[in-house]
Design a protein around this motif. Structure first.
Motif, mmCIF file in Angstrom:
data_model
loop_
_atom_site.group_PDB
_atom_site.id
_atom_site.type_symbol
_atom_site.label_atom_id
_atom_site.label_comp_id
_atom_site.label_asym_id
_atom_site.label_seq_id
_atom_site.Cartn_x
_atom_site.Cartn_y
_atom_site.Cartn_z
ATOM 1 N N GLU A 32 -4.042 7.033 -3.818
ATOM 2 C CA GLU A 32 -5.174 7.952 -3.868
ATOM 3 C C GLU A 32 -4.866 9.231 -3.102
ATOM 4 O OE1 GLU A 32 -8.604 5.810 -2.598
ATOM 5 O OE2 GLU A 32 -8.380 4.324 -4.173
ATOM 6 N N LYS A 33 -4.128 9.075 -2.018
ATOM 7 C CA LYS A 33 -3.747 10.258 -1.258
ATOM 8 C C LYS A 33 -2.687 11.049 -2.020
ATOM 9 C CE LYS A 33 -3.866 12.601 2.646
ATOM 10 N NZ LYS A 33 -5.119 13.243 3.083
ATOM 11 N N GLU B 263 -4.032 13.510 -4.434
ATOM 12 C CA GLU B 263 -4.561 14.774 -3.920
ATOM 13 C C GLU B 263 -3.461 15.802 -3.720
ATOM 14 O OE1 GLU B 263 -6.664 13.776 -0.379
ATOM 15 O OE2 GLU B 263 -7.951 12.367 -1.435
ATOM 16 N N GLU B 264 -2.223 15.340 -3.666
ATOM 17 C CA GLU B 264 -1.121 16.262 -3.402
ATOM 18 C C GLU B 264 -0.348 16.599 -4.666
ATOM 19 O OE1 GLU B 264 0.888 14.020 -0.520
ATOM 20 O OE2 GLU B 264 -0.456 14.597 1.104
ATOM 21 N N ARG B 265 -0.852 16.156 -5.805
ATOM 22 C CA ARG B 265 -0.158 16.433 -7.053
ATOM 23 C C ARG B 265 -1.126 17.106 -8.017
ATOM 24 N NH1 ARG B 265 2.679 13.123 -4.580
ATOM 25 N NH2 ARG B 265 4.795 12.582 -5.161
ATOM 26 N N HIS C 108 0.836 -1.192 0.000
ATOM 27 C CA HIS C 108 0.000 0.000 0.000
ATOM 28 C C HIS C 108 0.876 1.248 0.000
ATOM 29 C CE1 HIS C 108 -3.367 2.546 0.792
ATOM 30 N NE2 HIS C 108 -2.788 3.026 1.865
ATOM 31 N N HIS D 15 -10.465 8.500 -6.609
ATOM 32 C CA HIS D 15 -10.639 7.112 -6.180
ATOM 33 C C HIS D 15 -10.418 6.207 -7.372
ATOM 34 C CE1 HIS D 15 -12.209 3.591 -4.159
ATOM 35 N NE2 HIS D 15 -12.933 3.354 -5.235
ATOM 36 N N TYR E 287 -9.482 16.978 -5.970
ATOM 37 C CA TYR E 287 -9.883 17.020 -4.564
ATOM 38 C C TYR E 287 -9.917 15.605 -4.015
ATOM 39 C CZ TYR E 287 -12.590 18.140 -0.420
ATOM 40 O OH TYR E 287 -13.000 18.285 0.875
ATOM 41 N N ARG E 288 -10.380 14.682 -4.856
ATOM 42 C CA ARG E 288 -10.423 13.280 -4.440
ATOM 43 C C ARG E 288 -10.260 12.449 -5.702
ATOM 44 N NH1 ARG E 288 -10.089 8.742 -2.564
ATOM 45 N NH2 ARG E 288 -11.640 7.573 -1.415
ATOM 46 N N GLN F 221 0.822 15.693 -12.988
ATOM 47 C CA GLN F 221 1.857 14.981 -12.252
ATOM 48 C C GLN F 221 1.410 13.601 -11.815
ATOM 49 O OE1 GLN F 221 2.861 17.650 -9.130
ATOM 50 N NE2 GLN F 221 4.549 18.559 -10.268
ATOM 51 N N VAL G 233 -12.993 13.957 -8.124
ATOM 52 C CA VAL G 233 -13.753 15.108 -7.653
ATOM 53 C C VAL G 233 -12.854 16.320 -7.800
ATOM 54 C CG1 VAL G 233 -14.972 16.139 -5.735
ATOM 55 C CG2 VAL G 233 -14.977 13.681 -6.017
ATOM 56 N N LEU H 74 2.201 8.258 -12.012
ATOM 57 C CA LEU H 74 1.869 7.349 -10.914
ATOM 58 C C LEU H 74 0.846 6.302 -11.328
ATOM 59 C CD1 LEU H 74 1.820 9.471 -7.672
ATOM 60 C CD2 LEU H 74 3.633 8.210 -8.722
ATOM 61 N N ARG I 252 -2.791 -0.595 -3.979
ATOM 62 C CA ARG I 252 -2.729 0.784 -4.447
ATOM 63 C C ARG I 252 -1.882 1.649 -3.525
ATOM 64 N NH1 ARG I 252 -7.833 -0.547 -5.191
ATOM 65 N NH2 ARG I 252 -8.730 0.786 -3.655
ATOM 66 N N TYR J 241 -12.658 7.717 -10.159
ATOM 67 C CA TYR J 241 -13.669 8.640 -9.678
ATOM 68 C C TYR J 241 -12.945 9.899 -9.232
ATOM 69 C CZ TYR J 241 -17.602 10.550 -7.203
ATOM 70 O OH TYR J 241 -18.618 11.373 -6.799
ATOM 71 N N ILE K 45 -0.089 11.445 -13.748
ATOM 72 C CA ILE K 45 -0.064 10.451 -14.834
ATOM 73 C C ILE K 45 1.038 9.411 -14.627
ATOM 74 C CG2 ILE K 45 0.096 10.113 -17.320
ATOM 75 C CD1 ILE K 45 -0.921 12.881 -17.718
#
Lengths: 165, 148, 374, 368
Positions: free
Chosen positions: D49-50, D53-55, D45, D328, D325-326, D59, D317, D63, D368, D315, D61
């Motif tokens: 997903e986290k 949110e920081e990229r 892990h 998934h 923002y999110r 950036q 957001v 990953l 993930r 998914y 792609i």
């Protein structure tokens, strides 16, 4: 009554393996034999063109790892900022090529070398002296078709093994 | 082409069957009341003409004020889809009913949401952390979780 | 020429004159050395041969770095393995863990005591040679079971259980398949069996069914693919030698290939005419024939998947066992009814009977398996 | 006398030759029979997903390559399509076609690995996987030619591709798709009718149609159970609606069916590539989109593609900023593990490995 399952399937498979006994192996004996890599190879080094670089740090912003550190002089000289420090930590770099793609002044290229392993992590940091572009330098054609045209064509396994039907 | 059923269109029919279940609609989704989630989902799964037999995906989003859990439902038979949303306003101890009884595909995904977002799914047979280890502090997918 | 006989006895050696001082002991020492040299050299060559052939069959090269064509690869591996740390797992039964490789390896070596390299050239020409071979070769199982039990590991335990189950089942068809040979040759001595083949034809033609049963059963007993359940690397990691390293592992590895050598030489002796053959010296014929059998083993290993434990049992009890019994009955009838029949007549009859029986019994085959109600 | 026996708890993994990564099964055995199994994961892990949110959108792609690392092109495509849907970015025709070619090549490559390691799990000593890796190598060569790397391609961008394919690509591709069916026939000859393989896989690990749908199985798992559900047909994205291809389906839902479905899908992929090559238009491969930063309007989008493992969904957001923002990711490998227990319990250890191999998971996508 269907005559089945008495070993014919196994015999068919045995024929395939026997056929392979007389085919050429596909192995490449690496240190002695090398293949031409892709013309767009993203090797584990970068090449930096000092004349073209203006110190805008777009590459550092595009890097999602933060592997590029760039320090420029506070005052511009002409239309560019003199770059005092330009380092890429290839230990962090994932060779995604984003920095090369975004560079607005075409000053950063991927290198074509792929044998840059080091014994110490500190040695993985490439300074601007190491990365400096010279005309002899083996530069990859990633995003630069003019460099790509100078590189030899890629060796394809597809063309290496030619098995006649 | 999978037809995305519009939320308003679906909500009109649902409101009569289960009154008070829908608290908001949009073009592609319906926002469902927490309490009536289970009965509404069961209805969506079995009602002839709808038959959402396939749960594609479950997601949770942290909007600070509330958590939103999003279900992507598809019907393999009629080839249409709808998005179901549930909100959960309690930040300390968020909980919503689990849909594992209806779609077993929810099992691992709900567990993952519990692990990363901290939403407890009531009625889930195995509600424990899945990717992080037991004893991990906090839920990293929340927006206020500090990653470093 | 005494010295030459001593150095290269297999050429012409038929046993020293009985009046030679200490004749038996000389014979014993010389043949022990021959057997050790034969087994060790051939095993090393077999390892090299298997790796190269497998490599070529899998579209790669196989070992080719050490020595010409990688011939010294086995030596390099041996040196590496000897320098490795000998790890005994925590909680292992130390004595059993230590003894297991020896118990597995020594019986394999002992089988060669009755192996004729030439007419009469064997350590002992036992008149119950077949029985001796069968009895001694199955002792290795004990070593494998000791390894599985003594390692204090669940994977090794499963592997050991599988091995005992398979050897117990396969011993019966294998022995029964040899009974046909014994009937035809009229002797239990390996040398006499080879001699009677030299007088008529190799028994593979007279005993095609026996050959199939012995070969497949033998493969199962020495745990070659597709019956290599006890070291099934995709299921139970490395099976019984999961917890072995260093020299102990090397012994297991050696034992595995020595067993393959035993099977190949036995098949060559029982069915392919052993040392008999024109032009070449007899000992070379034995090696060539064993090598050919071993090539088939390697070839099969490169091709087929592995069977499951219940299918392994089914294969033995529902396919090989009835075949071996029927083969024995057919052979006995032939020997009693037409003792003077020419091989020319018996060969097509036996091959036809064999083919019909194999196809009939393959009706038992059912793909898949059954789920056990939990 | 009643013999007192105890069940044996066996840890299969996380470091085991056939768990395809760092997956762990805690199996309870009664002799050789598995009476209970519990999947345990999370060893890989990375919190992708986290990280998203920081990229920024771009950036992220590279990953996505690291999700299902044997089908990186498919992941690129799924993510780019999601962002394009969110920000309403047009994609030029030629780019769509090249994307389809890449995705289908990647499907062949991924299925080659899946089938090869499945057969290897059945115990065919390395031969099938080495043959299949040889074919995959040719595909990887093609990918290296267009993108410069062999595993993590990072080739697709919002609004098209990073670069057009080089001139030497199309002849090489044609040569490949001419060769490929012949090799597929050869692999079929190797093991398709092998009695031992039939004995090992037919009727083993049956996943019924109802269970497959209820457990949200997708991809070859679902199709192997006889449900002709393929997003390329059911919800055609990109230019898939212009191609002619079949959806191979199994009949019983056993391991053998899943293996056959994968092999047949490779043939269908070759068919699609051939059609795409014939129809390939000329033109730009990238629409006018900013290279560095895009700011999609606030909103949310769910976009899915048929990846080799199943339905890969993103998914997203957006709150109107430069970073999602999110984000998934609906990883098909992860959700396909739902029915693991049902399929494995009651079978022997050897079967468990075969069944597990037939699910074809990639740990990068599971954890993930």
């Amino acid at each position: 009554m269907k005559l089945d399952y008495y070993g014919l399937g196994i015999a068919k498979g045995l024929m395939v393996t026997l056929k392979h006994l007389f085919r050429r192996p596909v192995t490449v004996q690496y240190p002695e034999q090398t293949l031409n890599t892709s013309r767009r190879i993203r090797g584990n080094e970068l090449v930096w063109n000092e004349e073209k670089c203006t110190g805008c740090s777009t590459c550092a912003k595009a890097c999602h790892i933060g592997a590029i550190s760039i320090v420029t002089a506070p005052n511009p000289e002409g239309d560019k900022y003199p770059v005092e420090k330009y380092e890429i930590d290839t230990g962090y770099c994932i060779m995604c090529g984003m920095c090369v793609e975004v560079c607005p002044f075409e000053a950063l290229y991927m290198g074509a070398g792929y044998e840059k392993a080091q014994y110490r992590r500190g040695d993985l940091v490439q300074s601007k002296e190491v990365m400096k572009y010279t005309s002899e330098k083996y530069v990859s054609g990633y995003f630069y078709p003019e460099f790509a045209a100078q590189l030899p064509l890629q060796t394809l396994l597809l063309e290496k093994i030619t098995e006649e039907e | 082409m999978t037809r995305a059923i519009s939320g308003e269109e679906l909500a009109a029919g649902l409101e009569q069957r289960i009154p008070g279940s829908i608290i908001g609609t949009s073009k592609e989704s319906i926002l469902v009341n927490n309490q009536s989630l289970l009965s509404l989902a069961a209805h969506l799964k079995t009602e002839p003409g709808l038959e959402f037999d396939f749960l594609s995906s479950i997601t949770a989003v942290d909007y600070y004020d509330y958590f939103e859990v999003i279900y992507q439902l598809t019907s393999l038979e009629h080839n249409h889809s709808i998005v179901l949303k549930v909100r959960c306003h309690d930040r300390e101890n968020p909980a919503i009913p689990s849909l594992v009884g209806l779609w077993r595909g929810a099992e691992l995904q709900e567990q993952e949401i519990f692990d990363l977002m901290g939403i407890r799914f009531e009625g889930h047979p195995n509600m424990k952390r899945i990717v992080l280890w037991e004893g991990f502090q906090g839920h990293p997918q929340r927006r206020d979780f500090l990653s470093w | 020429m005494v010295t030459f006989d001593l150095v290269f006895p297999a050429w012409q050696f038929k046993g020293l004159p009985p009046d030679w001082p200490g004749g038996f002991w000389w014979h014993f020492i010389v043949f022990s050395i021959i057997i050790l040299a034969f087994v060790l050299t051939l095993v090393i060559m077999f390892i090299w041969f298997e790796r190269r052939t497998l490599g070529r069959m899998q579209a790669r090269m196989g070992p080719n770095r050490v020595g010409p064509f990688g011939l010294l690869q086995a030596m390099a591996d041996a040196i590496k393995v000897m320098l490795k740390e000998d790890i005994v797992p925590n909680g292992a039964d130390k004595l059993v863990h230590l003894l297991a490789p020896l118990v597995a390896f020594v019986p394999v070596l002992m089988v060669f005591a009755v192996m004729p390299f030439q007419d009469g050239a064997a350590l002992v020409n036992l008149n119950i040679g077949v029985l001796y071979v069968m009895a001694v070769s199955s002792i290795s199982t004990l070593g494998i079971f000791m390894a599985g039990w003594g390692s204090n590991n669940k994977y090794t335990l499963i592997s050991a259980m599988r091995d005992v189950a398979s050897v117990v089942s396969y011993e019966i068809p294998v022995v029964l398949s040899l009974a046909g040979i014994v009937l035809l040759a009229g002797s239990l001595s390996l040398n006499d069996i080879v001699r009677s083949q030299a007088q008529s034809v190799p028994f593979v033609l007279l005993q095609p069914l026996g050959f199939i049963v012995f070969f497949l059963g033998g493969m199962a007993e020495i745990n070659r693919s597709p019956f290599d359940l006890l070291e099934a690397d995709s299921e139970i990691v490395a099976g019984f030698h999961t917890e072995y390293s260093g020299m102990k592992f090397a012994l297991f590895y050696l034992a595995e290939y020595a067993e393959a050598l035993v099977l190949s030489t036995l098949v060559a002796t029982f069915f392919l005419g052993g040392w008999g053959g024109p032009l070449l010296p007899p000992w070379l014929w034995l090696i060539v024939k064993s090598w050919a059998v071993f090539f088939v083993l390697v070839w099969i290993r490169a091709t087929v998947p592995r069977v499951r434990i219940d299918q392994l049992m089914t294969f033995s009890w529902k396919f090989l066992f009835p075949l071996a019994l029927l083969n024995l009955v057919v052979t006995a009838v032939e020997v009693v009814a037409w003792p003077e029949a020419l091989p020319v007549l018996l060969i097509p009859v036996n091959i036809a009977v064999g083919a019909v029986l194999v196809i009939l019994l393959s009706r038992n085959f059912k793909p898949g398996g059954s789920q056990v109600e939990a | 006398m009643v013999m007192k026996t105890e069940p044996l708890v066996l840890n299969i993994g996380p470091a085991h030759p056939s768990t395809h990564g760092v997956f762990r099964m805690r199996a309870t055995l009664d002799g050789e029979v598995i009476i209970d199994v519990e999947p345990i994961f999370g060893y890989l892990h990375r919190g992708i997903e986290k990280l998203a949110e920081e990229r920024t959108y771009q950036q992220f792609i590279p990953l996505t390559d690291r999700l299902d690392y044997v089908s990186a092109m498919g992941n690129n495509m799924a993510y780019c399509m999601a962002v394009e849907k969110l920000a309403a970015i047009p994609v030029p025709e030629r780019a769509e076609y090249i994307r389809v070619i890449m995705a289908e090549l990647q499907r062949i490559a991924s299925h080659l690995i899946a089938v090869g390691s499945f057969l290897n799990d059945c115990g065919a000593f390395m031969t099938p996987i080495l043959y299949m890796v040889r074919e995959r190598e040719k595909i990887v060569d093609l990918f290296e030619m267009v993108s410069g790397q062999r595993l993590t391609y990072n080739y697709m961008r919002f609004g098209g591709l990073s670069q057009d394919v080089p001139d030497e690509f199309l002849p090489a591709l044609r040569k490949f798709i001419d060769q490929m069916p012949r090799y597929l026939d050869e692999y079929d000859q190797l093991l398709k009718e092998n009695e031992i393989l039939l004995a090992r896989t037919k009727g083993v690990g049956i996943l019924s149609k109802e269970t497959a749908i209820n457990c949200s199985m997708t991809g070859p798992m679902l199709r192997g159970s006889g449900v002709p559900w393929d997003l390329r047909k059911a919800d055609p994205y990109s230019v898939y609606s212009r191609f002619e291809f079949d959806i191979p389906c199994g009949a019983r839902g056993d391991s053998y069916d899943r293996y056959r479905v994968r092999v047949e899908e490779m043939r269908q992929s070759v068919r699609i590539i051939r059609q795409a090559m014939e129809q390939l238009p000329v033109g730009p491969v990238r629409s006018k989109t900013p290279v560095m930063l895009i700011r999609p309007p606030a909103g949310e989008v769910y976009s899915h593609v048929e990846s080799p493992k199943g339905e890969l969904g993103f998914y997203l957001v957006s709150d109107g900023s430069i970073a999602p923002y999110r984000c998934h990711i609906r990883g098909p490998s992860f959700i396909n593990l739902t029915a693991l227990r049902e399929m494995i319990v009651g079978w022997k250890v050897a079967d468990a490995i075969v069944i597990f191999g037939s699910i074809d998971i990639v740990m990068g996508e599971v954890d993930r």
